[in-house]
Write a protein that holds these residues in place. Structure first.
Motif, short mmCIF file in Angstrom:
data_model
loop_
_atom_site.label_atom_id
_atom_site.label_comp_id
_atom_site.label_asym_id
_atom_site.label_seq_id
_atom_site.Cartn_x
_atom_site.Cartn_y
_atom_site.Cartn_z
N GLY A 9 0.94 -1.24 -0.01
CA GLY A 9 -0.11 0.02 0.02
C GLY A 9 0.86 1.21 -0.03
O GLY A 9 1.97 1.14 -0.40
N GLY A 10 0.16 2.44 0.61
CA GLY A 10 0.86 3.65 0.55
C GLY A 10 1.70 3.68 1.75
O GLY A 10 0.92 4.21 2.86
N ILE A 11 2.92 3.46 1.93
CA ILE A 11 3.61 3.49 3.02
C ILE A 11 4.15 4.77 3.69
O ILE A 11 4.99 5.37 2.78
CB ILE A 11 4.62 2.23 2.93
N ALA A 12 4.08 4.86 5.07
CA ALA A 12 4.78 6.32 5.45
C ALA A 12 5.02 5.72 7.00
O ALA A 12 4.46 5.31 7.91
CB ALA A 12 3.96 7.32 5.69
N PHE A 13 6.63 6.06 7.19
CA PHE A 13 7.04 5.89 8.46
C PHE A 13 8.09 6.74 8.81
O PHE A 13 8.70 7.24 8.01
CB PHE A 13 7.49 4.38 8.86
N ARG A 19 12.62 13.00 9.22
CA ARG A 19 12.36 12.61 8.03
C ARG A 19 11.22 11.31 8.09
O ARG A 19 11.29 10.18 8.79
CB ARG A 19 13.58 11.82 7.57
N ILE A 20 10.32 11.65 7.10
CA ILE A 20 9.34 10.53 6.72
C ILE A 20 9.71 9.89 5.73
O ILE A 20 9.70 10.34 4.48
CB ILE A 20 7.83 10.96 6.83
N THR A 21 9.91 8.46 5.58
CA THR A 21 10.05 7.86 4.49
C THR A 21 8.63 7.22 3.92
O THR A 21 7.92 6.73 4.70
CB THR A 21 10.97 6.43 4.66
N THR A 22 8.54 7.42 2.69
CA THR A 22 7.21 6.77 2.01
C THR A 22 7.39 6.02 0.70
O THR A 22 8.53 6.19 0.08
CB THR A 22 6.48 8.06 1.42
N TYR A 23 6.49 5.10 0.56
CA TYR A 23 6.80 4.39 -0.66
C TYR A 23 5.24 4.31 -1.33
O TYR A 23 4.34 3.76 -0.74
CB TYR A 23 7.29 2.85 -0.55
#
Ligand code: GUN
Ligand code: FE
Length: 429
Positions: A9-13, A19-23
């Motif tokens: 899914g649309g990942i955020a952490f 910094r927030i990493t997203t995919y």
């Protein structure tokens, strides 16, 4: 669903607090309840695991509510016209006294537990009341949800009025020991935490004995610190030898250690001395911005605490905070920090969205261990969010959608929630 799988899914952490990493349409891998990492494309070694594709939905780490009062849940959002001490005596103590009645406790704690199960939190640190049976009932209910919590039977042997006060320091200590005995071997997901309400509720003798109990048994402590100016003045009268409210807790040896950290809710008015005490003991500040607005307590200078390297998480502090929605708490945290900058001290910059997302997830989660991120080795706590009702005229990045969710929480629908790789909640459409 077993305990090893992949979510897409649309990942955020948070990679770190800045910094927030997203995919977009990325993957997170769970093996035996532990996160193996988040990836833009699936590594070959995991290709045989079952994959659950959430399509366009967002997947974010579970949040930690570092401070919430379960028995106050059913009167949240009313009686917000007083400051702390009047609010406690007018609304809160009479309500908590009702938890002597087990029938009442059982019903009310069902409402609290069900809401906690459905919200963004996968972990919480919870106040009960001074009643042993009702607190065990709360713990029984929470344990079954699969959420991981610390829960405290409250200690109070003074200033509670007739109906919400233990008879003596000794009686309070004995009741606490009995409660701890009854907790033993009873829970998988629920831990006891020593809970002296705050110094005005606990005699010197009681505070001392809680300090000893904590040290001898490695039990953690939670309490309240420097929330309100009248409260602070009262503590100075009660413990005249103290140099600050935090020092009063230190005198009673209840400030904890980095290995057994104490949580102090609020710290709205904590100065340099209190900051150095909190830091020295490795204590956690539970920042409760919603509560601090509602009770006109003030604005905690969270930027200063972060710069000083003090441990911080967010708390909803229901019922002084009106909701257990951590995303709403994030928003109020942001707004409060902006007003602190504008109205109080322009040298203290507002918190960024990245920082507040970090506090709600990994900041508070670190109290429980490696919790609140999708970095490798973290417990697999995750929340799947459907934000498709937030219509937009253009494609948005995952980062924008997470920020938008925070500012429009009512339109962010929680679809599924996982704790240590176990599904603890799924929304029935
Ligand atoms: N200080 C002592 N008890 C309480 C409580 O129940 N709520 C808040 N906000 N502060 C407290
Ligand atoms: Fe509180």
């Amino acid at each position: 669903m077993n305990n090893s799988f992949i979510l897409r899914g649309g990942i955020a952490f948070s990679e770190d607090k800045n910094r927030i990493t997203t995919y977009y349409r990325g993957y997170i891998v769970c093996v035996d309840g532990i996160c193996m990492g988040a990836f833009p494309s699936l590594p070959d070694e995991y290709k045989d695991l079952p994959l659950y594709d959430y399509g366009e939905r967002l997947i974010i780490p579970g949040m930690t509510d570092l401070h919430v009062h379960a028995p106050q849940y059913t009167f949240r959002g009313i009686g917000m016209d007083e400051e702390l001490l009047e609010w406690l005596s007018t609304y809160t103590f009479p309500e908590e006294a009702k938890y002597a009645d087990m029938e009442y406790a059982r019903r009310a704690y069902k409402y609290f537990t069900e809401d906690l199960r459905r919200c963004f939190s996968t972990r919480a640190v919870v106040f009960g009341t001074l009643h042993t049976d009702a607190t065990l009932e709360l713990m029984d209910q929470l344990d079954k949800t699969g959420l991981i919590t610390y829960v405290g039977k409250v200690n109070m042997d003074r200033n509670g009025g007739e109906n919400l006060q233990e008879e003596s320091a000794e009686a309070s200590l004995e009741a606490t020991k009995e409660w701890l005995e009854r907790c033993k071997g009873r829970y998988v997901n629920t831990y006891p935490i020593l809970t002296p309400r705050f110094i005005p509720s606990c005699s010197d003798e009681l505070m001392m004995s809680i300090g000893v109990l904590s040290r001898e048994n490695g039990l953690r402590i939670q309490s309240h610190l420097s929330e309100n100016l009248s409260e602070i003045a009262w503590v100075k009268e009660l413990v005249p030898e103290s140099t600050s409210y935090a020092n009063a807790y230190e005198i009673f040896d209840t400030m904890g250690t980095p290995d057994c950290p104490t949580i102090m809710a609020h710290c709205v008015h904590s100065d340099e001395e209190e900051m150095s005490i909190l830091k020295k003991h490795g204590a956690y500040i539970a920042h409760c911005a919603d509560s601090n607005m509602n009770l006109t307590s003030g604005i905690a200078p969270i930027r200063k605490f972060m710069d000083a390297g003090i441990n911080i998480g967010l708390g909803t502090d229901v019922a002084a905070g009106s909701s257990m929605n951590m995303v709403k708490t994030m928003l109020i945290t942001l707004q409060a920090s902006k007003m602190y900058y504008r109205l109080v001290d322009q040298n203290v910059k507002p918190l960024t969205f990245e920082e507040v997302f970090y506090l709600a997830t990994e900041g508070g989660g670190s109290y429980f261990g490696k919790i609140g991120s999708f970095k490798p080795g973290f417990d697999f706590d995750a929340v799947v969010v459907d934000d498709s009702k937030m219509y937009s005229m253009r494609d948005m990045s995952i980062r924008e959608r997470v920020e938008r969710m925070c500012y429009n929480d009512a339109d962010a629908i929680i679809k599924d929630k996982f704790v240590k790789g176990r599904k603890v909640y799924t929304r029935i459409e």
